[in-house]
Design an enzyme around this catalytic site. Structure first.
Site, PDB file in Angstrom:
ATOM      1  N   LYS A  99       0.814  -1.220   0.000  1.00 47.95           N
ATOM      2  CA  LYS A  99       0.000   0.000   0.000  1.00 47.95           C
ATOM      3  C   LYS A  99       0.849   1.271   0.000  1.00 47.95           C
ATOM      4  O   LYS A  99       2.025   1.259   0.337  1.00 47.95           O
ATOM      5  CB  LYS A  99      -0.982  -0.025   1.175  1.00 47.95           C
ATOM      6  CG  LYS A  99      -2.121  -1.020   0.910  1.00 47.95           C
ATOM      7  CD  LYS A  99      -3.211  -0.964   1.931  1.00 47.95           C
ATOM      8  CE  LYS A  99      -4.339  -1.931   1.504  1.00 47.95           C
ATOM      9  NZ  LYS A  99      -5.329  -2.126   2.560  1.00 47.95           N
ATOM     10  N   ARG A 113      -3.927 -10.219   4.785  1.00 46.63           N
ATOM     11  CA  ARG A 113      -4.268 -10.240   3.350  1.00 46.63           C
ATOM     12  C   ARG A 113      -3.063  -9.730   2.585  1.00 46.63           C
ATOM     13  O   ARG A 113      -2.668  -8.576   2.758  1.00 46.63           O
ATOM     14  CB  ARG A 113      -5.502  -9.357   3.120  1.00 46.63           C
ATOM     15  CG  ARG A 113      -5.994  -9.323   1.682  1.00 46.63           C
ATOM     16  CD  ARG A 113      -7.239  -8.433   1.572  1.00 46.63           C
ATOM     17  NE  ARG A 113      -7.750  -8.409   0.210  1.00 46.63           N
ATOM     18  CZ  ARG A 113      -7.278  -7.594  -0.738  1.00 46.63           C
ATOM     19  NH1 ARG A 113      -6.316  -6.741  -0.473  1.00 46.63           N
ATOM     20  NH2 ARG A 113      -7.794  -7.640  -1.965  1.00 46.63           N
TER      21      ARG A 113
HETATM   22  C1  9MG Z   1      -9.947  -5.368  -1.077  1.00 48.48           C
HETATM   23  N1  9MG Z   1      -9.027  -4.849  -0.083  1.00 48.48           N
HETATM   24  C2  9MG Z   1      -8.012  -3.960  -0.321  1.00 48.48           C
HETATM   25  N2  9MG Z   1      -7.383  -3.689   0.839  1.00 48.48           N
HETATM   26  C3  9MG Z   1      -7.996  -4.415   1.806  1.00 48.48           C
HETATM   27  C4  9MG Z   1      -7.816  -4.565   3.192  1.00 48.48           C
HETATM   28  O1  9MG Z   1      -6.880  -3.883   3.840  1.00 48.48           O
HETATM   29  N3  9MG Z   1      -8.627  -5.397   3.865  1.00 48.48           N
HETATM   30  C5  9MG Z   1      -9.607  -6.088   3.224  1.00 48.48           C
HETATM   31  N4  9MG Z   1     -10.406  -6.898   3.959  1.00 48.48           N
HETATM   32  N5  9MG Z   1      -9.831  -5.983   1.898  1.00 48.48           N
HETATM   33  C6  9MG Z   1      -9.045  -5.165   1.217  1.00 48.48           C
END
Ligand code: 9MG
Length: 291
Positions: free
Chosen positions: A227, A267
């Site tokens: 990110k 994730r």
């Molecule tokens: C789809 N998506 C993009 N970033 C995310 C995050 O931090 N958490 C979750 N649950 N989905 C995300």
């Protein structure tokens, strides 16, 4: 130790950190070889992540990147996501999650083999998502965000991000339960990068324990992978951030910090590096219990 209920099964929470591998099926992630080539590529990538130790595959057909403006119609998103979910469900036993904010897309994905809905709006965009989770018993990830992906990076920051995240997630959980979602199917996520300042993203990871303490019975998921807030920390002297694919070290450091502070599910794009780092942390934790 608790369990996360998803359809007819349950994933253990707290035994070890669960890894959710990201599978984007947006056109920018497609090859030039057309629809069938794109499907093959997506399945190949998912199988690679499963071989590397992913516990869940999260399939997304709409770019929800903050600042991105790539909203797609329900029909288009369904066409991107469902064939991949369907093909994947035939090949793997591991749970498939659908990253969507639309109840129609969730319904189609659940009917074709998905067992978790990952809603980055936590029911703000379409609360009928909760009805789909309630009807099928699917797992439901409620992620905190502010505004919409197109506008959230322009919103003025809130004064107290913990109060905002906790208050907003509380109302999403309440809405989900009112519409019949079993509390044991719910996972919460502070939504790193979605409507937060740089400092607030870092603070949320540093004091993630405050989120876990506010919802002691609910598993916490975190997504920091590649990110922009990592790009800003790793920027060179001219202020230029590394491209997303070169943010692995920052991703691992922030993911591990979140796990130490209470995240039970992560994730990520880079499954192998994450699984290995988590194994190392687990070994150190076990050794500390022995002495
Ligand atoms: C789809 N998506 C993009 N970033 C995310 C995050 O931090 N958490 C979750 N649950 N989905 C995300």
């Amino acid at each position: 130790m608790t369990e996360w209920r998803i359809k007819s099964r349950a994933l253990p929470i707290g035994e070890r950190t669960l890894v959710m591998g990201i599978l984007n099926v947006t056109p920018d992630s497609f090859s030039d070889g057309g629809k069938f080539q794109a499907l093959d590529n997506a399945i190949g990538h998912a199988e690679e992540m499963i071989a590397e130790g992913a516990d869940i595959i999260d399939v997304g057909g709409e770019s929800t990147r903050p600042g991105g403006n790539a909203l797609v119609s329900m029909e288009e998103e369904t066409q991107r996501v469902v064939p991949v979910v369907e093909a994947l469900a035939k090949r793997t036993e591991i749970p498939i999650s659908v990253d969507t904010t639309k109840s129609e897309v969730a319904r189609a994905a659940l009917a074709n083999g998905a067992s978790i809905i990952n809603d980055i709006s936590a029911l703000r965009f379409d609360f009928y998502i909760a009805d789909e989770a309630a009807r099928t018993g699917a797992g439901l990830i409620l992620m905190h965000s502010r505004g919409s992906p197109a506008t959230m990076h322009r919103l003025p920051p809130v004064a107290d991000i913990f109060e905002e995240v906790i208050h907003s997630l509380r109302s999403s959980i309440h809405m989900a339960e009112r519409r019949g979602v079993n509390r044991e199917a719910i996972v919460i996520d502070p939504g790193i990068g979605f409507g937060k300042s740089q400092e607030q993203n870092l603070e949320l990871i540093a004091r993630l324990d405050r989120i876990s303490e506010a919802f002691p019975d609910l598993p916490v998921l975190i997504g920091t992978s590649r990110k922009s807030f990592i790009g800003r920390v790793l920027a060179d002297d001219a202020g230029t951030p590394p491209p997303p694919e070169e943010r692995l070290n920052g991703t691992i450091a922030s993911t591990i910090a979140a796990v130490i502070n209470g995240a039970q599910i992560v994730r990520v794009h880079d499954v192998k590096a994450t699984v290995e780092s988590l194994k190392m942390i687990q070994a150190i934790k076990s050794a500390s219990r022995m002495s």
